[in-house]
Design a protein around this motif. Structure first.
Motif, PDB file in Angstrom:
ATOM      1  N   HIS A 255      16.727  43.550  13.660  1.00 52.07           N
ATOM      2  CA  HIS A 255      15.778  42.434  13.662  1.00 52.07           C
ATOM      3  C   HIS A 255      15.486  41.993  12.228  1.00 52.07           C
ATOM      4  O   HIS A 255      14.850  42.721  11.467  1.00 52.07           O
ATOM      5  CB  HIS A 255      14.472  42.836  14.342  1.00 52.07           C
TER       6      HIS A 255
ATOM      7  N   VAL B 278       8.185  40.044  14.866  1.00 50.44           N
ATOM      8  CA  VAL B 278       8.459  40.441  16.247  1.00 50.44           C
ATOM      9  C   VAL B 278       7.578  41.621  16.641  1.00 50.44           C
ATOM     10  O   VAL B 278       7.008  41.665  17.741  1.00 50.44           O
ATOM     11  CB  VAL B 278       9.954  40.802  16.424  1.00 50.44           C
ATOM     12  N   ALA B 279       7.455  42.594  15.750  1.00 48.71           N
ATOM     13  CA  ALA B 279       6.688  43.798  16.058  1.00 48.71           C
ATOM     14  C   ALA B 279       5.208  43.480  16.244  1.00 48.71           C
ATOM     15  O   ALA B 279       4.556  43.985  17.174  1.00 48.71           O
ATOM     16  CB  ALA B 279       6.876  44.834  14.961  1.00 48.71           C
TER      17      ALA B 279
ATOM     18  N   TRP C 137      11.641  41.481  11.734  1.00 50.37           N
ATOM     19  CA  TRP C 137      11.064  42.600  12.464  1.00 50.37           C
ATOM     20  C   TRP C 137       9.537  42.595  12.409  1.00 50.37           C
ATOM     21  O   TRP C 137       8.880  42.821  13.430  1.00 50.37           O
ATOM     22  CB  TRP C 137      11.575  43.931  11.906  1.00 50.37           C
TER      23      TRP C 137
ATOM     24  N   SER D  66       4.736  41.823  19.527  1.00 49.77           N
ATOM     25  CA  SER D  66       4.969  42.781  20.607  1.00 49.77           C
ATOM     26  C   SER D  66       3.767  43.695  20.816  1.00 49.77           C
ATOM     27  O   SER D  66       3.399  44.010  21.956  1.00 49.77           O
ATOM     28  CB  SER D  66       6.221  43.618  20.313  1.00 49.77           C
TER      29      SER D  66
ATOM     30  N   LEU E 224      11.832  49.093  19.752  1.00 50.82           N
ATOM     31  CA  LEU E 224      11.593  48.220  18.602  1.00 50.82           C
ATOM     32  C   LEU E 224      11.048  48.998  17.414  1.00 50.82           C
ATOM     33  O   LEU E 224      11.392  48.721  16.258  1.00 50.82           O
ATOM     34  CB  LEU E 224      10.617  47.109  19.000  1.00 50.82           C
TER      35      LEU E 224
ATOM     36  N   MET F 218      11.114  48.720  25.875  1.00 46.52           N
ATOM     37  CA  MET F 218      11.315  47.638  24.908  1.00 46.52           C
ATOM     38  C   MET F 218      10.568  47.857  23.599  1.00 46.52           C
ATOM     39  O   MET F 218      11.138  47.796  22.514  1.00 46.52           O
ATOM     40  CB  MET F 218      10.884  46.304  25.531  1.00 46.52           C
ATOM     41  N   ILE F 219       9.261  48.127  23.673  1.00 43.32           N
ATOM     42  CA  ILE F 219       8.492  48.241  22.436  1.00 43.32           C
ATOM     43  C   ILE F 219       8.758  49.573  21.759  1.00 43.32           C
ATOM     44  O   ILE F 219       8.768  49.669  20.523  1.00 43.32           O
ATOM     45  CB  ILE F 219       6.988  48.016  22.683  1.00 43.32           C
TER      46      ILE F 219
ATOM     47  N   ARG G 256       1.099  41.690  22.590  1.00 43.78           N
ATOM     48  CA  ARG G 256       1.424  41.532  24.015  1.00 43.78           C
ATOM     49  C   ARG G 256       1.183  42.841  24.766  1.00 43.78           C
ATOM     50  O   ARG G 256       0.712  42.851  25.902  1.00 43.78           O
ATOM     51  CB  ARG G 256       2.872  41.083  24.192  1.00 43.78           C
ATOM     52  N   LEU G 257       1.520  43.961  24.106  1.00 44.30           N
ATOM     53  CA  LEU G 257       1.310  45.265  24.737  1.00 44.30           C
ATOM     54  C   LEU G 257      -0.166  45.507  25.019  1.00 44.30           C
ATOM     55  O   LEU G 257      -0.531  46.043  26.068  1.00 44.30           O
ATOM     56  CB  LEU G 257       1.869  46.370  23.839  1.00 44.30           C
TER      57      LEU G 257
ATOM     58  N   GLY H  36       7.110  47.798  30.294  1.00 44.57           N
ATOM     59  CA  GLY H  36       8.138  47.515  29.295  1.00 44.57           C
ATOM     60  C   GLY H  36       9.352  48.405  29.419  1.00 44.57           C
ATOM     61  O   GLY H  36      10.270  48.321  28.587  1.00 44.57           O
TER      62      GLY H  36
ATOM     63  N   LYS I 266      13.831  35.397  17.949  1.00 45.31           N
ATOM     64  CA  LYS I 266      14.230  36.590  17.213  1.00 45.31           C
ATOM     65  C   LYS I 266      15.429  36.278  16.337  1.00 45.31           C
ATOM     66  O   LYS I 266      16.351  35.581  16.748  1.00 45.31           O
ATOM     67  CB  LYS I 266      14.587  37.730  18.177  1.00 45.31           C
TER      68      LYS I 266
END
Length: 278
Positions: A169, A175-176, A172, A179, A159, A155-156, A182-183, A129, A227
């Motif tokens: 965001h 999105v968080a 947020w 994220s 964020l 990226m994260i 995904r992480l 990331g 987003k």
């Protein structure tokens, strides 16, 4: 407890016994969700084998065993893939950097492509990331990445820990949460990577929201998302991002932000591009 054990424990705790035909109370039922022996029964395997797997006393399992567990725990496709990753860890490629110190080189052709995409914000990230390249309109959308220390250009991390990014965001929380999920998949694909562990450790230490979502063991493998930005120059923008693998270097991913043609956000993107060029 190993990540495999923690993942299995969290997923069996999330299943209501009555949803699989078991009594919600009785015998007595001292744990939330399913017991180990119930998962083993549903997965058609021995209780001892499942217990040793969850406790980390067995670190590998066959496809048939894992598929049985995945079905018993009603895992999503992403969670099923993650279970296989944990129990059958991927072999690191020769280019993988267990120390996290090296960064994939960005080719001149890829940099030329970013420069040509003047009306579309694009970031190039590595498997951890970390942002390794960007175009001018991406700077206009976010911030000047060149002014940031390289280890903070993630990226994260941005964020959660960069106030300018977190504040812009509008969705947020959504999105968080995505994220973080995904992480977790990325961490599973890169066992032993120190840079990845460094990012996770810092976020666990500094942000309670990250700790909460990370403790939930949710997993996602989505490559698209929407987003909602509140941009200081362009105002409200609804942007779709896509994660596109760079064919010439599969370790790099392009994050591309687009808007539906004819939308107000498309007009705002063009304005932002002109502002960035000026």
């Amino acid at each position: 407890m190993s990540e495999l054990g923690a993942f299995l424990k969290s997923k069996r705790a999330a299943i209501a016994p009555e949803s699989v035909g078991l009594p919600a109370v009785g015998n007595p039922r001292r744990v939330s969700g399913l017991r180990r022996e119930e998962v083993a029964q549903l997965a058609a395997m021995s209780v001892d084998h499942y217990t040793r797997l969850e406790q980390g006393r067995v670190t590998t399992a066959s496809d048939s065993v894992l598929n049985g567990i995945a079905t018993a725990l009603r895992l999503t496709d992403a969670e099923r893939a993650y279970l296989h990753i944990l129990a059958q860890p991927p072999v690191r490629s020769r280019s993988a950097d267990p120390g996290g110190a090296g960064r994939p080189a960005v080719s001149t052709l890829l940099r030329d492509l970013l420069e040509a995409m003047k009306d579309v914000p694009v970031l190039v990230i590595d498997p951890r990331g970390d942002i390794v390249a960007w175009n001018d309109i991406a700077v206009a959308l976010y911030l000047d990445f060149a002014e940031m220390p390289a280890r903070e250009r993630n990226m994260i991390r941005m964020l959660f820990l960069e106030p300018r990014v977190r504040g812009m965001h509008q969705n947020w929380d959504e999105v968080a949460a995505v994220s973080v999920a995904r992480l977790r998949m990325s961490v599973g694909l890169m066992p032993g990577d120190r840079r990845m562990a460094e990012v996770v450790s810092e976020l666990l230490d500094r942000d309670p929201d990250f700790r909460r979502w990370w403790g939930g063991h949710e997993v996602l493998a989505t490559d698209t998302f929407r987003k909602s930005f509140d941009h200081p120059v362009a105002g409200r923008m609804l942007l779709d991002w896509q994660a596109l693998t760079v064919a010439a270097d599969p370790e790099l991913t392009m994050i591309v932000f687009t808007a539906p043609p004819g939308s107000a956000t498309a007009d705002s993107l063009r304005m932002l591009g002109s502002w960035a060029a000026g």
